[in-house]
Design an enzyme around this catalytic site. Structure first.
Site, short mmCIF file in Angstrom:
data_model
loop_
_atom_site.label_atom_id
_atom_site.label_comp_id
_atom_site.label_asym_id
_atom_site.label_seq_id
_atom_site.Cartn_x
_atom_site.Cartn_y
_atom_site.Cartn_z
N GLY A 4 0.68 -1.15 -0.11
CA GLY A 4 0.00 -0.02 -0.06
C GLY A 4 0.76 1.28 -0.05
O GLY A 4 2.02 1.20 -0.37
N ASP A 60 3.14 4.19 0.75
CA ASP A 60 4.55 4.68 1.20
C ASP A 60 4.11 5.69 2.15
O ASP A 60 3.97 7.03 1.99
CB ASP A 60 5.53 4.83 0.40
CG ASP A 60 6.84 5.23 0.97
OD1 ASP A 60 6.99 5.58 2.10
OD2 ASP A 60 7.88 4.92 0.25
N LEU A 61 4.18 5.28 3.51
CA LEU A 61 3.67 6.25 4.62
C LEU A 61 4.81 7.33 4.97
O LEU A 61 4.38 8.51 5.14
CB LEU A 61 3.40 5.51 6.02
CG LEU A 61 2.24 4.67 5.86
CD1 LEU A 61 2.03 4.02 7.16
CD2 LEU A 61 0.96 5.46 5.59
N HIS A 99 -6.64 6.41 -8.62
CA HIS A 99 -7.85 6.47 -9.20
C HIS A 99 -7.36 5.81 -10.76
O HIS A 99 -7.88 4.89 -11.30
CB HIS A 99 -8.78 7.23 -9.11
CG HIS A 99 -9.37 7.55 -7.86
ND1 HIS A 99 -10.27 8.45 -7.65
CD2 HIS A 99 -9.36 7.05 -6.77
CE1 HIS A 99 -10.85 8.32 -6.18
NE2 HIS A 99 -10.02 7.34 -5.91
N ASP A 135 -9.95 1.91 0.20
CA ASP A 135 -9.88 2.89 -0.90
C ASP A 135 -9.21 2.35 -2.03
O ASP A 135 -9.01 1.10 -2.02
CB ASP A 135 -9.15 4.42 -0.64
CG ASP A 135 -7.62 4.39 -0.05
OD1 ASP A 135 -7.04 3.32 -0.69
OD2 ASP A 135 -7.18 4.94 0.55
#
Length: 256
Positions: free
Chosen positions: A61, A63-64, A83, A138
């Site tokens: 997911g 990359d924080l 999107h 999401d």
């Protein structure tokens, strides 16, 4: 080294997320590379796509680090990066196989579920992750996972944040097949080659039909089937399929 790498073997394009040191966490640059690779996949010579990750992870997911450094408006970030990636997978009128070689978490899980088929290594894991940091699904996660598992199971799982093993994901129907980790690349390539040998236009239109069927009325779907069937009868592969059947020989589809 590019953050997204591509390679061609015959009619199969393999797209590899290549940030193995961070389990292929997503950044704006990765999304840009993915969209570019999926644009290349529109080439008529490409008839199937494999999406996988380098190293020991599929994709964990966002990359924080990037998120923390420049969070900005999260809705705008999703609209401008995630999107387009999801839309590019669904708009590609060719089969896309996710070869899940390790952890698929958060938006990485959503990415795998946006693909048409998922094959998992026995070492793969599937983690909703969003709820674990107070977020909601999401990148199409709520859309695709509900359709794969049904809304009740999808809600329960996504609300729990529970990690699924590859074996559990197979039992649930989240993945179609589980293989030993070392065998995943060859099995994904084999499956993609099988799909690439089929009538590509027919597969692409079938993909469109099933995407539309979730929200269409019966009358709308009957009409859509009629229109796409008419288009299918104009393809080279339809004519070849009929001729091969009448001549009692294997068809040689060209994807056109």
């Amino acid at each position: 080294m590019a953050e997204v790498e591509t390679s061609r073997e015959g009619a199969v394009l393999t797209v590899t997320l290549s940030r193995p040191d961070v389990l292929n966490a997503l950044t704006a640059a990765v999304h840009k590379g993915l969209v570019a690779a999926l644009k290349d996949a529109r080439d008529d010579e490409v008839r199937a796509v494999v999406l996988t990750g380098a190293g020991r992870g599929f994709c964990v997911g966002q990359d924080l680090t990037e998120f923390q450094d420049a969070a900005g408006d999260i809705a705008d970030r999703l609209r401008s990066t995630y999107h387009p990636t999801v839309r590019a997978i669904r708009a590609l009128e060719k089969p896309v196989i996710a070869a899940v070689n390790g952890p698929a978490a958060g938006a990485g899980l959503s990415l795998a579920c946006a693909c048409d088929i998922r094959i998992a290594a026995d070492s793969a894991t599937f983690v909703p992750a969003f709820v674990n940091i107070g977020l909601v699904p999401d990148s199409g996660g709520s859309f695709f996972i509900a359709r794969l598992l049904g809304p009740a199971r999808a809600f329960e799982w996504m609300s729990s944040g529970r990690r699924l093993t590859a074996a559990e994901a197979h039992v649930w129907g989240l993945v179609s097949e589980v293989v030993e980790a070392d065998a995943l690349p060859s099995r994904a390539a084999e499956r993609a080659a099988e799909l690439a040998a089929l009538p590509t236009r027919g597969i692409g239109m079938t993909k469109r039909l099933f995407d539309a069927a979730q929200t269409a009325t019966l009358e709308e779907q009957l009409e859509r089937e009629a229109q796409l069937q008419a288009a299918a009868t104009q393809t080279h592969d339809f004519r070849e399929g009929v001729t091969a059947f009448l001549e009692k020989r294997p068809p040689q589809f060209k994807g056109r």
